[in-house]
Design a protein around this motif. Sequence first.
Motif, PDB file in Angstrom:
ATOM      1  N   CYS A  28       0.867  -1.158   0.000  1.00  0.00           N
ATOM      2  CA  CYS A  28       0.000   0.000   0.000  1.00  0.00           C
ATOM      3  C   CYS A  28       0.918   1.227   0.000  1.00  0.00           C
ATOM      4  O   CYS A  28       2.027   1.162   0.538  1.00  0.00           O
ATOM      5  N   ALA A  29       0.495   2.297  -0.627  1.00  0.00           N
ATOM      6  CA  ALA A  29       1.334   3.506  -0.660  1.00  0.00           C
ATOM      7  C   ALA A  29       0.436   4.726  -0.685  1.00  0.00           C
ATOM      8  O   ALA A  29      -0.747   4.638  -1.038  1.00  0.00           O
ATOM      9  N   SER A  89      -1.553   1.052  -4.982  1.00  0.00           N
ATOM     10  CA  SER A  89      -1.553  -0.360  -4.617  1.00  0.00           C
ATOM     11  C   SER A  89      -2.776  -0.780  -3.806  1.00  0.00           C
ATOM     12  O   SER A  89      -2.730  -1.756  -3.073  1.00  0.00           O
ATOM     13  N   ALA A  90      -3.836  -0.035  -3.894  1.00  0.00           N
ATOM     14  CA  ALA A  90      -5.038  -0.391  -3.141  1.00  0.00           C
ATOM     15  C   ALA A  90      -6.265  -0.213  -4.013  1.00  0.00           C
ATOM     16  O   ALA A  90      -7.296   0.278  -3.580  1.00  0.00           O
ATOM     17  N   GLY A  91      -6.169  -0.629  -5.264  1.00  0.00           N
ATOM     18  CA  GLY A  91      -7.275  -0.523  -6.197  1.00  0.00           C
ATOM     19  C   GLY A  91      -6.775  -0.881  -7.581  1.00  0.00           C
ATOM     20  O   GLY A  91      -5.586  -1.131  -7.769  1.00  0.00           O
ATOM     21  N   PRO A  92      -7.670  -0.905  -8.564  1.00  0.00           N
ATOM     22  CA  PRO A  92      -7.269  -1.275  -9.933  1.00  0.00           C
ATOM     23  C   PRO A  92      -6.322  -0.256 -10.569  1.00  0.00           C
ATOM     24  O   PRO A  92      -5.571  -0.585 -11.483  1.00  0.00           O
ATOM     25  N   ARG A 110       0.492 -10.417  -1.214  1.00  0.00           N
ATOM     26  CA  ARG A 110       1.238  -9.412  -0.466  1.00  0.00           C
ATOM     27  C   ARG A 110       0.460  -8.849   0.721  1.00  0.00           C
ATOM     28  O   ARG A 110       1.036  -8.255   1.609  1.00  0.00           O
ATOM     29  N   GLY A 111      -0.832  -8.985   0.729  1.00  0.00           N
ATOM     30  CA  GLY A 111      -1.580  -8.461   1.860  1.00  0.00           C
ATOM     31  C   GLY A 111      -3.070  -8.643   1.653  1.00  0.00           C
ATOM     32  O   GLY A 111      -3.534  -8.821   0.522  1.00  0.00           O
ATOM     33  N   THR A 112      -3.817  -8.597   2.748  1.00  0.00           N
ATOM     34  CA  THR A 112      -5.270  -8.710   2.617  1.00  0.00           C
ATOM     35  C   THR A 112      -5.847  -7.336   2.294  1.00  0.00           C
ATOM     36  O   THR A 112      -5.232  -6.302   2.550  1.00  0.00           O
ATOM     37  N   ALA A 113      -7.061  -7.365   1.769  1.00  0.00           N
ATOM     38  CA  ALA A 113      -7.746  -6.115   1.458  1.00  0.00           C
ATOM     39  C   ALA A 113      -7.919  -5.293   2.733  1.00  0.00           C
ATOM     40  O   ALA A 113      -7.721  -4.081   2.746  1.00  0.00           O
ATOM     41  N   GLU A 114      -8.283  -5.979   3.817  1.00  0.00           N
ATOM     42  CA  GLU A 114      -8.538  -5.273   5.057  1.00  0.00           C
ATOM     43  C   GLU A 114      -7.267  -4.573   5.555  1.00  0.00           C
ATOM     44  O   GLU A 114      -7.282  -3.416   5.990  1.00  0.00           O
ATOM     45  N   TYR A 115      -6.145  -5.285   5.482  1.00  0.00           N
ATOM     46  CA  TYR A 115      -4.876  -4.688   5.919  1.00  0.00           C
ATOM     47  C   TYR A 115      -4.535  -3.472   5.062  1.00  0.00           C
ATOM     48  O   TYR A 115      -4.096  -2.437   5.555  1.00  0.00           O
TER      49      TYR A 115
END
Lengths: 155, 292
Positions: free
Chosen positions: B187-188, B206-209, B260-265
């Motif tokens: 995430c950034a 890094s948190a969406g399309p 690399r990570g869950t959506a929630e994280y």
Amino acid sequence: MRLRLRVNGEAREAEDVWEGESLLYVLRERLELPGSKNACEQGECGSCSVYLDGSLVCSCLVLAGQAEGREVVTVEGISEGDGLHPVQEAFVEAGAVQCGFCTPGFVVATHDLLRRVPEPGDAEVREALAGNLCRCTGYEKILAAVRLAARRMAK
Amino acid sequence: MEFIQPTSWREALEAKAALPGAVPIRGGTDVMVELNFARSRPQAILDLSRVEELEEWGIEDGLLRVGAGVNYTRIVEEIGDRLPGLAMASRTVGSPQIRNRGTVGGNLGTASPAGDALPPLYASDAEVEVASMDGSRRVPVADFISGPKQNALSDNELISAFYIANADGPQQYSKIGTRNAMVIAVCAFALALHPEQRKVGTCVGSAGPTPIRVEGAEDFIGGVLEEGDLWQSRGAIPDAALRRFGELVAGAARPIDDVRGTAEYRRHSAGVLARRTLGWAWEEYRGVRGAA
Ligand SMILES: Cc1cc2nc3c(=O)[nH]c(=O)nc-3n(C[C@H](O)[C@H](O)[C@H](O)COP(=O)(O)OP(=O)(O)OC[C@H]3O[C@@H](n4cnc5c(N)ncnc54)[C@H](O)[C@@H]3O)c2cc1C
Ligand code: FES
Ligand code: FES
């Protein structure tokens, strides 16, 4: 295609180079310079590090044709004459070499760091070598080797 | 496979027009991975590494125009003081080896939602300049990136440069990864204060399309700053407002679960990064932290 470039100060030519081939493949398989190692072919391990026109790069990510007419220096070319470069000596003395597979890449990356920053702090060393992976040493000895090389070269 | 190596921008555009299927390569840090693993076998490769025009940067129309071929090392060293947000993001890209080759042009070409150069461009309203034999056009970066690994380039077009304003206030970039270096962002977040326009620019990576600009959070914090006359007084932003800003950013993220990570994280961390970067940038603006 035919490729002409300078490697370690010498004009070299390679024939029948495939257009999609990497510089790493050319060095190892066509120019008989196996010093640069091929481990991941995706820029992750740094074991193929060389200088391209004076800039540290992963040779696996350079398309052969991009090196046409350029100047390449590999681990085979960083020392003068037959002796070892102080960075190489330091790696041997500090025990920073186990299987040795990662060593050429580390040596070239360390060489690049020390010519830019002669007295790097530990954080700078870690950052500069972040693109080089070693499966054996646990890195402590590599850090020790870099410190040793820096001390000697500063003299 | 054909290998085309133009030495001028005009030749490059001609080649692209003649062979629309040719894949451009500059730093090669994305293209070579595809080639090495035989994931793609293009009919032709168009090497842009000899096109000197792409290596240039300078001021045009009062904006910085940065050639698509300027690599990350040069961004940090040569224009980092003018573009601190982009420089911070560039410093997180790969390793020295990758930064010596990789370019913002290539990051735009790949259009990955995790591309580190993208959020700072969004936060400062950068425009991408693309060109073909028919001429050139400028596209806001948010319109240029059209989907995951998709951009607005036509078959006959190449990216020539991006336009961005010199920083007019503090900027921040923060990235979460599984280790300190050499990682793709989990995430950034990029943040830019624009005191002249009294605006706060944002973008989550890094948190969406695609990278996501969070207008809701920008408007909210803009209102808080206006109401308290904080741009003028340089007073502190109330904690509750910082927290709300973070919540709005988290709410706008559209992450997925992956290795690399869950959506929630990711959603949670987007909020934390937003709150912290705003706090840091504002303290800098107030003259409390670092130099403005
Ligand atoms: C080990 C490793 C680590 C990495 N770490 C990061 C990271 O931390 N953050 C990050 O964001 N990225 C990372 N990347 C990805 C890559 O380095 C970046 O996306 C980089 O910006 C790509 O730039 P390039 O010049 O090398 O692109 P290239 O590989 O040359 O090209 C990338 C894409 O853009 C197109 N293209 C390039 N130039 C143009 C142009 N002028 N006009 C039109 N199309 C063009 C190409 O056709 C291709 O589709 C990493 C890559 C590797 C191998
Ligand atoms: S083989 Fe080039 S970086 Fe691993
Ligand atoms: S010594 Fe074996 S990989 Fe480094």
